[in-house]
Motif scaffolding. Structure first.
Motif, PDB file in Angstrom:
ATOM      1  N   VAL A 147       0.836  -1.209   0.000  1.00 18.47           N
ATOM      2  CA  VAL A 147       0.000   0.000   0.000  1.00 18.47           C
ATOM      3  C   VAL A 147       0.866   1.253   0.000  1.00 18.47           C
ATOM      4  CG1 VAL A 147      -1.713   1.302   1.317  1.00 18.47           C
ATOM      5  CG2 VAL A 147      -1.933  -1.171   1.108  1.00 18.47           C
ATOM      6  N   THR A 148       1.947   1.214   0.741  1.00 21.77           N
ATOM      7  CA  THR A 148       2.882   2.342   0.779  1.00 21.77           C
ATOM      8  C   THR A 148       3.443   2.607  -0.615  1.00 21.77           C
ATOM      9  OG1 THR A 148       3.486   1.811   3.053  1.00 21.77           O
ATOM     10  CG2 THR A 148       5.011   3.199   1.832  1.00 21.77           C
ATOM     11  N   LEU A 149       3.906   1.557  -1.271  1.00 21.22           N
ATOM     12  CA  LEU A 149       4.467   1.714  -2.607  1.00 21.22           C
ATOM     13  C   LEU A 149       3.427   2.177  -3.614  1.00 21.22           C
ATOM     14  CD1 LEU A 149       6.874  -1.347  -2.864  1.00 21.22           C
ATOM     15  CD2 LEU A 149       7.486   1.063  -2.726  1.00 21.22           C
ATOM     16  N   GLU A 150       2.208   1.646  -3.506  1.00 15.84           N
ATOM     17  CA  GLU A 150       1.143   2.071  -4.424  1.00 15.84           C
ATOM     18  C   GLU A 150       0.864   3.564  -4.270  1.00 15.84           C
ATOM     19  OE1 GLU A 150      -2.021  -0.568  -3.334  1.00 15.84           O
ATOM     20  OE2 GLU A 150      -1.511  -2.007  -4.892  1.00 15.84           O
ATOM     21  N   SER A 151       0.797   4.026  -3.041  1.00 13.97           N
ATOM     22  CA  SER A 151       0.550   5.446  -2.798  1.00 13.97           C
ATOM     23  C   SER A 151       1.685   6.295  -3.334  1.00 13.97           C
ATOM     24  CB  SER A 151       0.383   5.706  -1.299  1.00 13.97           C
ATOM     25  OG  SER A 151      -0.773   5.064  -0.814  1.00 13.97           O
ATOM     26  N   PRO A 207       2.623  11.612  -0.869  1.00 14.09           N
ATOM     27  CA  PRO A 207       3.585  11.502   0.231  1.00 14.09           C
ATOM     28  C   PRO A 207       3.019  10.612   1.344  1.00 14.09           C
ATOM     29  CG  PRO A 207       3.358  13.776  -0.441  1.00 14.09           C
ATOM     30  CD  PRO A 207       2.257  13.004  -1.119  1.00 14.09           C
ATOM     31  N   VAL A 208       3.842   9.733   1.825  1.00 14.76           N
ATOM     32  CA  VAL A 208       3.431   8.808   2.871  1.00 14.76           C
ATOM     33  C   VAL A 208       4.135   9.186   4.162  1.00 14.76           C
ATOM     34  CG1 VAL A 208       3.441   6.389   3.601  1.00 14.76           C
ATOM     35  CG2 VAL A 208       3.046   6.972   1.194  1.00 14.76           C
ATOM     36  N   VAL A 209       3.364   9.431   5.201  1.00  8.91           N
ATOM     37  CA  VAL A 209       3.917   9.706   6.529  1.00  8.91           C
ATOM     38  C   VAL A 209       3.732   8.425   7.329  1.00  8.91           C
ATOM     39  CG1 VAL A 209       3.739  11.142   8.588  1.00  8.91           C
ATOM     40  CG2 VAL A 209       3.264  12.131   6.341  1.00  8.91           C
ATOM     41  N   ALA A 210       4.822   7.928   7.904  1.00 10.13           N
ATOM     42  CA  ALA A 210       4.741   6.636   8.589  1.00 10.13           C
ATOM     43  C   ALA A 210       5.773   6.549   9.704  1.00 10.13           C
ATOM     44  CB  ALA A 210       4.987   5.516   7.579  1.00 10.13           C
ATOM     45  N   PHE A 211       5.655   5.497  10.481  1.00 12.74           N
ATOM     46  CA  PHE A 211       6.649   5.221  11.507  1.00 12.74           C
ATOM     47  C   PHE A 211       7.858   4.540  10.863  1.00 12.74           C
ATOM     48  CE2 PHE A 211       2.886   5.340  14.346  1.00 12.74           C
ATOM     49  CZ  PHE A 211       3.329   6.325  15.200  1.00 12.74           C
TER      50      PHE A 211
END
Length: 86
Positions: free
Chosen positions: A3-7, A13-17
């Motif tokens: 899902v991260t890569l798809e976004s 932009p992906v904000v994550a831990f």
């Protein structure tokens, strides 16, 4: 994960831990230490405060990062391994 890569592949932009595969895939500026959950909130706010130019630059980086995880890249890697072993 996926899902991260798809976004990221569409420039979101992906904000994550900073856990799992995230540190190698996501800009350090928007990664949060999992021991400091409020840092995630701060990173989201920083993202929202970006200028349009900063946002476009980040989106371009996200798209560029995902290219090394494409199916074409994966197939090339497999072909290189098979070629070495033949």
């Amino acid at each position: 994960g996926l899902v991260t890569l798809e976004s990221m592949s569409v420039g979101t932009p992906v904000v994550a831990f900073a856990i799992g595969e995230n540190p190698e895939r996501i800009e350090k500026a928007i990664l949060a230490d999992s021991k400091h959950p409020l840092q995630l909130t701060k990173n989201i706010l920083n993202l929202l405060k970006m200028t349009p130019t900063q946002r476009l630059n980040l989106e371009a980086k996200m798209i560029q990062i995902t290219k090394k995880y494409s199916w074409d890249t994966y197939i090339q890697s497999i072909n290189a391994i098979v070629t070495l072993n033949t």
